[in-house]
Scaffold this motif. Structure first.
Motif, PDB file in Angstrom:
ATOM      1  N   ASP A 130     -55.222  77.546   7.987  1.00 35.47           N
ATOM      2  CA  ASP A 130     -54.919  78.345   9.171  1.00 35.47           C
ATOM      3  C   ASP A 130     -55.757  77.903  10.361  1.00 35.47           C
ATOM      4  O   ASP A 130     -55.291  77.904  11.500  1.00 35.47           O
ATOM      5  CB  ASP A 130     -55.200  79.833   8.894  1.00 35.47           C
ATOM      6  N   ASP A 131     -57.013  77.542  10.097  1.00 30.97           N
ATOM      7  CA  ASP A 131     -57.941  77.163  11.160  1.00 30.97           C
ATOM      8  C   ASP A 131     -58.554  75.800  10.823  1.00 30.97           C
ATOM      9  O   ASP A 131     -59.616  75.729  10.202  1.00 30.97           O
ATOM     10  CB  ASP A 131     -59.032  78.230  11.296  1.00 30.97           C
ATOM     11  N   ASP A 133     -60.096  73.716  12.629  1.00 30.75           N
ATOM     12  CA  ASP A 133     -61.413  73.516  13.233  1.00 30.75           C
ATOM     13  C   ASP A 133     -62.507  74.131  12.367  1.00 30.75           C
ATOM     14  O   ASP A 133     -63.540  73.501  12.120  1.00 30.75           O
ATOM     15  CB  ASP A 133     -61.451  74.126  14.631  1.00 30.75           C
TER      16      ASP A 133
END
Length: 243
Positions: A130-131, A133
């Protein structure tokens, strides 16, 4: 184009496809060779003797086997969010210096990993987060200063030819074979969509640099996966003088 399944549904899709996964990827020319190439690009010295390596998102252990091939003396810790994929990996008779953990990237507890790592291989993982980073920052934090990350991943956004080729292979080969081998196409339709939605090569190199990696480079593959699958390499910086 959506990015595929919601992150919360991805492990279950891999659970459902686990029993036919090895057979399907075995039909992909270059699949195992290219994993070994990405592992070799970590340039682990002396067969990995005295080194600790993390296999992030190990699936059924194909990437683990690639690491073991190029670093037969390393201690390898491998994790995956799919319990069924991890179970298949554990059944493959890896040596005792290889340890498998069932965990998602988001829930991974660094304290349970036994310390930091000299290198990390993340194959087909970042695209499913989902993320991305936060995932890259977490992997950076697990590396020792000077340690290297190899991200083995699909990236076709920068090339119209690569996007067309990817969709042709996905709908002409991967999805039909997924239906035959697993009787369900959910995982492989997710694969098709998520690849098209993922960063291009330039954007992902920039993403790695923005999340604290230096000396970020990209290397390609051969065969039909040229401009489709890539190795992205980056290094956790050494402390500055005086730190």
């Amino acid at each position: 184009m959506t990015a595929g399944l919601p992150r919360s549904e991805v492990p279950a899709a891999f659970d459902a496809g686990a029993f036919g996964y090895d057979r399907l990827v075995g039909l992909n020319p270059g699949y195992h060779k290219h994993l070994r190439l990405s592992a070799a690009r970590l340039e682990l010295p002396d067969g990995g003797r005295g080194l600790r390596v993390l296999d992030a998102g190990c699936g059924t252990g194909a990437s683990t086997a690639a690491l073991l091939k190029v670093a037969p003396h390393a201690e390898i810790v491998a994790f995956d969010a799919s319990s069924a994929m991890i179970e298949r990996a554990r059944r493959k008779g890896f040596p005792d210096r290889v340890r498998f953990l069932h965990s998602s990237m988001e829930d991974l507890d660094p304290a349970g990993l036994g310390g930091s790592f000299d290198a990390v291989l993340a194959a087909y993982l970042i695209r499913n987060l989902d993320d991305p980073d936060a995932g890259l920052r977490k992997l950076r934090g697990l590396l020792r200063p000077g340690g290297r990350l190899a991200v083995h991943e699909y990236s076709v956004a920068d090339s119209r030819l690569a996007r067309t080729l990817w969709s042709s292979v996905a709908w002409g080969i991967i999805i039909p074979l997924g239906k035959v081998t697993t009787r369900d196409t959910t995982l492989y339709r997710h694969l098709w969509r998520s690849v098209l939605a993922f960063d291009g090569v330039s954007a992902f190199r920039q993403r790695m640099a923005a999340n604290g990696f230096e000396h970020v480079t990209e290397c390609g593959m051969s065969g039909w996966q040229r401009d489709v699958v890539h190795t992205f390499l980056g290094t956790r910086p050494l402390p500055a003088d005086g730190d």
